[in-house]
Design a protein around this motif. Structure first.
Motif, short mmCIF file in Angstrom:
data_model
loop_
_atom_site.label_atom_id
_atom_site.label_comp_id
_atom_site.label_asym_id
_atom_site.label_seq_id
_atom_site.Cartn_x
_atom_site.Cartn_y
_atom_site.Cartn_z
N TYR A 14 0.85 -1.18 0.00
CA TYR A 14 0.00 0.00 0.00
C TYR A 14 0.89 1.24 0.00
CZ TYR A 14 -3.71 -3.18 1.55
OH TYR A 14 -4.62 -4.20 1.64
N LYS A 89 -0.35 -1.47 7.82
CA LYS A 89 -1.03 -2.38 6.88
C LYS A 89 -0.03 -3.20 6.09
CE LYS A 89 -5.18 0.36 5.86
NZ LYS A 89 -5.89 1.06 4.77
N GLN A 92 1.37 -5.96 8.23
CA GLN A 92 0.38 -7.03 8.35
C GLN A 92 0.25 -7.81 7.05
OE1 GLN A 92 -3.17 -5.03 9.71
NE2 GLN A 92 -2.30 -4.62 11.73
#
Length: 188
Positions: A14, A89, A92
């Motif tokens: 991301y 994010k 993860q």
């Protein structure tokens, strides 16, 4: 942007919206890790044994790339709240939670429990943050003796490091200037 090699190879990371974060390009990361992999002062076993410090982590691409290639642990610093959420994010997404520690700001970090031997400094360009962050991290015992330090600056950006580091290699890649340094803690 994606992880280039290793366990997380091909994972698309991301990226935050806006222009506050300037991720290291895939090409620059590939060059950086190719140099580390083949240099007589680094190599595959060095990368696999490394404790990473990603000082201005942004998306975490540098630290996550190192973890993907077998590094033991990564300590990430990211001050921007939105970007830090993106970094969380990405950690993860790569399932790297157990190998990752995330702090808010490299300039106000607590004393370390880890001695890091592979340090990435990729701050916003033209803000002269590298020497300040380096001194803070050294004072707070994050940087191990004989650590490798990689800096990324703009091509036209001067970088003045103190006598405790020796320049090993440098590369210009697009608008980025990568420099590889060896730290010796003999000067305090």
């Amino acid at each position: 942007m994606r992880i280039i090699a290793g366990h997380y190879k091909g994972t698309h990371l991301y990226t935050p919206t806006g222009k506050e974060t300037r991720p290291t390009s895939d090409r620059a990361r590939q060059t950086l890790f190719d140099i580390l992999l083949h240099a007589p002062w680094a190599g595959k076993s060095f990368i696999e044994d490394a404790i990473i410090l990603d000082a201005f982590a942004g998306t975490g691409a540098l630290g996550l790339e190192a973890l993907s290639r077998g590094a033991q642990k990564a300590i990430f610093f990211e001050k921007n709240t939105q970007t830090r959420q993106v970094l969380e994010k990405n950690i993860q997404l790569c399932r790297a939670n157990s190998q990752s520690i995330l702090y808010k700001d490299v300039l106000t970090s607590p004393p370390s429990n880890y001695l890091c031997n592979l340090i990435f400094f990729d701050p916003p360009y033209h803000q002269k943050l590298i020497p300040i962050a380096f001194e803070h991290l050294r004072r707070n015992q994050y940087i191990s003796k004989d650590a490798l330090i990689i800096t990324e600056t703009a091509i036209d950006e001067p970088l003045l490091m103190d006598q405790s580091v020796t320049l090993l290699n440098e590369r210009k890649i697009g608008a980025a200037y990568l420099k590889f340094w060896k730290y010796s803690n003999m000067i305090e």
